[in-house]
Structure formats: C-alpha cells, structure tokens
Design a protein around this motif. Structure first.
Motif, PDB file in Angstrom:
ATOM      1  N   CYS A  57      -5.119   5.983  -6.400  1.00 11.35           N
ATOM      2  CA  CYS A  57      -6.016   5.726  -5.265  1.00 11.35           C
ATOM      3  C   CYS A  57      -7.459   5.806  -5.756  1.00 11.35           C
ATOM      4  CB  CYS A  57      -5.778   6.734  -4.152  1.00 11.35           C
ATOM      5  SG  CYS A  57      -4.065   6.842  -3.587  1.00 11.35           S
ATOM      6  N   ASN A 114       0.862  -1.180   0.000  1.00  9.02           N
ATOM      7  CA  ASN A 114       0.000   0.000   0.000  1.00  9.02           C
ATOM      8  C   ASN A 114       0.898   1.230   0.000  1.00  9.02           C
ATOM      9  OD1 ASN A 114      -1.964   1.979   0.486  1.00  9.02           O
ATOM     10  ND2 ASN A 114      -1.889   1.638   2.691  1.00  9.02           N
ATOM     11  N   ILE A 132     -10.518   4.486  -5.213  1.00  4.88           N
ATOM     12  CA  ILE A 132     -11.734   4.625  -4.408  1.00  4.88           C
ATOM     13  C   ILE A 132     -11.835   6.030  -3.829  1.00  4.88           C
ATOM     14  CG2 ILE A 132     -12.920   3.820  -2.330  1.00  4.88           C
ATOM     15  CD1 ILE A 132     -11.872   1.028  -2.925  1.00  4.88           C
ATOM     16  N   SER A 133     -10.754   6.538  -3.281  1.00  2.10           N
ATOM     17  CA  SER A 133     -10.755   7.896  -2.745  1.00  2.10           C
ATOM     18  C   SER A 133     -11.069   8.912  -3.828  1.00  2.10           C
ATOM     19  CB  SER A 133      -9.400   8.203  -2.111  1.00  2.10           C
ATOM     20  OG  SER A 133      -9.315   9.546  -1.710  1.00  2.10           O
ATOM     21  N   SER A 160     -11.563   6.814   1.610  1.00  2.00           N
ATOM     22  CA  SER A 160     -11.828   5.497   1.022  1.00  2.00           C
ATOM     23  C   SER A 160     -12.772   4.701   1.913  1.00  2.00           C
ATOM     24  CB  SER A 160     -10.528   4.714   0.832  1.00  2.00           C
ATOM     25  OG  SER A 160      -9.930   4.428   2.082  1.00  2.00           O
ATOM     26  N   LEU A 185      -0.491   1.229  -6.193  1.00  2.00           N
ATOM     27  CA  LEU A 185      -1.831   1.440  -5.661  1.00  2.00           C
ATOM     28  C   LEU A 185      -1.737   1.862  -4.202  1.00  2.00           C
ATOM     29  CD1 LEU A 185      -4.034  -1.528  -6.945  1.00  2.00           C
ATOM     30  CD2 LEU A 185      -4.130   0.866  -7.673  1.00  2.00           C
ATOM     31  N   VAL A 244      -4.512   2.881  -0.704  1.00  2.00           N
ATOM     32  CA  VAL A 244      -5.888   2.963  -0.212  1.00  2.00           C
ATOM     33  C   VAL A 244      -6.252   4.382   0.207  1.00  2.00           C
ATOM     34  CG1 VAL A 244      -5.868   0.568   0.563  1.00  2.00           C
ATOM     35  CG2 VAL A 244      -5.299   2.391   2.191  1.00  2.00           C
ATOM     36  N   SER A 269      -9.431   0.421   4.646  1.00  2.00           N
ATOM     37  CA  SER A 269      -8.021   0.293   4.251  1.00  2.00           C
ATOM     38  C   SER A 269      -7.842  -1.072   3.599  1.00  2.00           C
ATOM     39  CB  SER A 269      -7.108   0.454   5.477  1.00  2.00           C
ATOM     40  OG  SER A 269      -7.289   1.698   6.087  1.00  2.00           O
ATOM     41  N   GLU A 305     -10.150  -4.586  -2.143  1.00  2.00           N
ATOM     42  CA  GLU A 305     -11.199  -3.725  -2.680  1.00  2.00           C
ATOM     43  C   GLU A 305     -10.606  -2.678  -3.623  1.00  2.00           C
ATOM     44  OE1 GLU A 305     -13.160  -0.838   0.062  1.00  2.00           O
ATOM     45  OE2 GLU A 305     -14.936  -2.049  -0.325  1.00  2.00           O
ATOM     46  N   GLU A 306      -9.431  -2.166  -3.263  1.00  2.00           N
ATOM     47  CA  GLU A 306      -8.773  -1.149  -4.088  1.00  2.00           C
ATOM     48  C   GLU A 306      -8.374  -1.720  -5.448  1.00  2.00           C
ATOM     49  OE1 GLU A 306      -8.495   2.750  -3.971  1.00  2.00           O
ATOM     50  OE2 GLU A 306      -8.538   1.740  -2.030  1.00  2.00           O
TER      51      GLU A 306
END
Length: 485
Positions: A309, A83, A311-312, A344, A336, A338, A347, A351-352
């Motif tokens: 990132c 991450n 989702i964010s 997001s 990538l 989170v 963490s 999913e990311e």
C-alpha cells in the motif's frame, strides 16, 4: 440474443447475452505468460470470457447475434484491477487537519476517537464513496478489512455488503476485531471471542458464496495479531478451517510494531506470525514494510500473500514494502491495495499503481519492478492474494471482469507506445472508459451506472459530517474542518 455460438474446442453454451469488444489497440491478459494481443477482440457471454483473438466478429458472423458490440479502437483492454486491502469507512474521515503530519500510531489514536461513533449509515456511505472511487479507477474487486466494531452497534458489515452489491463490485469483506484495550484501542471497540465468532459465523452463513464467479466472500482476521489474545487467535484459526475462509490483517507495517514485537517476544513480526500458525496459503496481509531477508524467505516458503500500500505507507511515514526483494525471494502472491482513504486520501487504483512503480524506482534504482510487474500485482497478483482462481486475468473460462482504458486523447498523445508503460507511468482515472464486473457494465464513460452519483454524494457528505460532529465532542480540533465554534 445469441444461440448456437461456439467457442473453439467447447460445446455450445446455453442461450446468453453475447458481447463483443472489437479491435482493441491492445489486450493485456495478465495471464502467467503475460500474453498480449495487438488489434484483437474479446468475446464474453454472461459472466464468462469465451475467446480472445483477432477477427472474432468475422469468425462468428452468421453463427451468433451479438447483444452488444463495443468499438475498442484507441482503447486498452485488461483485467479489472483487484484492490486487496481497504478500509472503506475511512472515506468519511479524510483530509482533516488534526491528522496531518502524524505517523501511524498517533494517527490511529485520533482515528479511534472517531471510530467510537461508527454506524450502519457510516458503513454504507463509506462504501459508496470509496468503492465508487475504486470502480471509477478501474477496480472490479475489493477487499475491506473492518476492524473497529463499537460494542452494541449492529449491522455495520451488513450495510457495507449491501452497498457493495448495489454498486456491483466484487467484494471480500473481512470481519476483523480487537480483543484487548491498548494505548491506541479504547474499550468501546473491544469485544469477546464468543461474540466475534458468533457474528463472523452469521456473516459467512448469510453472505459468503464459495461458488465460481462469487460476488461476495467473507473472511476473518485480527487487525494486528500481536495485540490480541491467544484465545481469539486460536479461535480465528479454528473458524477459518471450519468455514474454509481467508484470513487477512496487517503485518509489519510500522517501526513501532517491529520494536514492540522484538521487545515483547524476541522475534520479528513475521517470525511471531509463523510461530502462531498465521502464515500460509489461507493468509494474506497488508503492508509488509518492516521485513528483513529472513522474513522474506519465510513468506516465500509459506506461500503467504503480501499487499503493498505505497501511498498510505508514504503518507504515514511508515516506509516502503520491499516488493522487488519479495519477488526475488520467491513471494508469488503479491498485490496492491489502496488502504484506508484516511491515509491514502482516495481509493484510486491507478494512482496506487504509479506510486508503486515510483517507490520501486526510488528503492531499487536501475533494477526496480517493471511496469508490467506492477500491473500484474494490480490484477492477477491481487486475485491470488484473495485466494481466487476465477478473476485477475483475461482468458477463456475466467470471469468477465474487464477494464477498458481510453488512451486516444491529448493527455497521452506522444506517449502511446508500450501500453503498460503508458498506464503505470502516465495513466490516471481519466483513462477509465468502461468497467465490467461479472459481465455487467458498472462504469460507462467514467460514471457509475448503478444509482444516482449526485444523490450518493449528498448522502455521503451528510453522514460524514454527522460522524465528525459527534466526534468533535472528544476531538475539538475537528470543529475547524466543520466550520463550527
């Protein structure tokens, strides 16, 4: 215990614990060739991978005694996820009503009203929640960009570094800062160049380990460089050179940032960074959403790392990092992250990955990133972004950072064909069976092995509630979530 076990082409190693992962359905190495092994074994001793291949148990029978054997039938073995961008303390500031529906800058104004009250307890609790979540979703290494430092509050990063070590995750904390008050940044978190550099030096001298398989490497960097003074940016560059550390921050995240840089400096954020010596192999930045073709070429030419990132960026309606176009332009250090759990709302690295693929599919139609591209970003790409050559892939001599996924369940029945497709398109945290960091098992059966999860949960909830209660004096809207009048 083992003595005398030899890897082909290597001398006998000193006596160590030798562990065998046996008969995995797939081993995805994520090396440069993206080598895959079918029905194969992995052997590691102490912190280091020794060998990958078929029938290793038979090969070494009588030559060594295995300290442990993990039966990996029905499992996928791959490098631990990396991450490459995080804000751990935000785990205490998520799912609150007053931030729902906001874009980045209005959202940040709310965040900074809460940041004034950050404490070492908040730092520790944030790590327990967010990096505990990362570990349980297959992550073995994490960045943390800590930019709001309330003046006069000490020990924030000490607390998070200690908590990360307690959990057993490999950690890259970044001592970030603010040097100017703005319409978003209040004076309570603005500090002098001298104090920032003095604190950063103390952190590096206390915690930074430059050795191979290091568990903690401290970095430095501005949150958003265009909003800081020329003095502190030059001091940052001098500091990074003196201490040989990485520089990390945010770059080209929002439309407002792009417009601000254009209006004030007559160039794009990437061009401004280049003019100020803030691009190159020592640098990696989160987001990279607002990039044109020239920006992408500059990033490729300078070897700068970019951390997507997705989702964010969707949650704050910032846009999407043009990952496929960056790959095509020749950017190699693509990773990538989170991002903060307040944007997001988790963490969760698995999913990311899924979100990253789906955004690529939406943006690029029939020519998106492949699922293997996404896995590469989450492993070897993340390692490259952090400046590591000892993590991110599985091969002899690399760190024993290993994630083992269980796809032998009803949830994935009927879809167990290509392992990368299954992980990225269908996978979630339920798959994570075991996570190994530096040769130590830190997640087993989906649970953290270090410490009591229930105790940590209660601590995080109590600290988070106290933080929001204090902030509610300035943000009355928080009272609805706290259930107070």
């Amino acid at each position: 215990m083992w003595s005398g076990c030899e890897e082909a082409g290597r001398k006998a190693l000193p006596e160590k614990q030798v562990c065998l992962i046996r008969n995995a359905d797939w081993i995805l190495t994520m090396d440069e060739q993206r080598t895959r092994y079918r029905h194969a074994d992995l052997l590691y001793a102490g912190r280091e991978i020794l060998e990958i291949g078929p029938s290793l148990e038979e090969k070494y029978r009588g030559r060594c005694v295995f300290d442990s054997v993990y039966e990996a039938a029905g499992r996928i073995v791959l490098p631990g996820f990396v991450n490459a961008h995080h804000h751990t303390w935000q785990a205490l500031i998520r799912n609150i009503h007053i931030t729902q529906g906001l874009t980045l800058e209005p959202w940040l104004k709310v965040m900074y009203e809460i940041y004034r009250y950050l404490t070492p307890d908040a730092a520790r609790a944030g790590v327990y929640a967010s990096l505990g979540d990362c570990l349980k979703t297959g992550c073995t290494s994490s960045n943390d960009l800590w930019y709001p430092h309330p003046v006069g509050v000490h020990g924030l990063m000490d607390a998070e570094i200690e908590a990360a070590a307690e959990l057993g995750i490999r950690f890259h904390p970044i001592r970030s800062y603010h040097s100017q008050v703005s319409r978003v940044v209040p004076p309570e978190v603005v500090d002098t160049t001298e104090r920032v550099m003095e604190e950063a030096a103390r952190l590096v001298e206390t915690y930074h380990d430059r050795g191979r398989f290091s568990m903690c490497r401290v970095g430095i960097g501005p949150s958003i460089a265009q909003y800081d003074t020329e003095e502190i940016l030059q001091a940052t560059l001098d500091f990074a050179e003196k201490y040989d550390v990485m520089v990390h921050g945010h770059l080209a995240e929002s439309r407002f940032e792009w417009q601000y840089t254009k209006e004030h400096f007559g160039c794009t954020p990437v061009e401004w960074f280049r003019e100020h010596g803030l691009l190159g192999r020592r640098f990696y930045y989160a987001h990279g959403v607002q990039l044109d073709e020239t920006d992408r070429r500059i990033l490729a030419e300078t070897g700068t790392g970019i951390v997507s990132c997705p989702i964010s960026n969707m949650y704050l309606s910032s846009g999407a990092c043009p990952v496929r176009a960056l790959m095509d332009a020749g950017v190699r250090r693509l990773a990538l992250g989170v991002d903060g759990p307040a944007s997001s709302n988790s963490s969760n690295m698995m999913e990311e990955m899924r979100a990253a693929y789906l955004v690529s599919r939406l943006c690029y139609g029939e020519t998106p990133c492949t699922t293997e591209d996404i896995l590469y970003m989450a492993t070897a790409g993340g390692a490259a972004a952090l400046g590591r050559d000892d993590i991110g892939s599985l091969r002899p001599g690399m760190a024993a950072d290993i994630t083992i996924l269980d796809w032998d369940r009803l949830s994935w029945a009927g879809g167990c064909y290509d392992p990368a497709d299954c992980i990225v398109l269908s996978g979630d945290a339920r798959m994570v069976d075991r996570v190994i960091v530096n040769g130590q098992t830190v997640v087993s059966g989906g649970r953290l092995t270090r410490g009591d999860e229930e105790e940590k949960k209660e601590y995080v909830n109590a600290v988070g509630r106290e933080l929001l209660a204090r902030a509610s004096a300035r943000l009355p809207g928080l009272r609805q979530d706290l259930g107070i009048k």
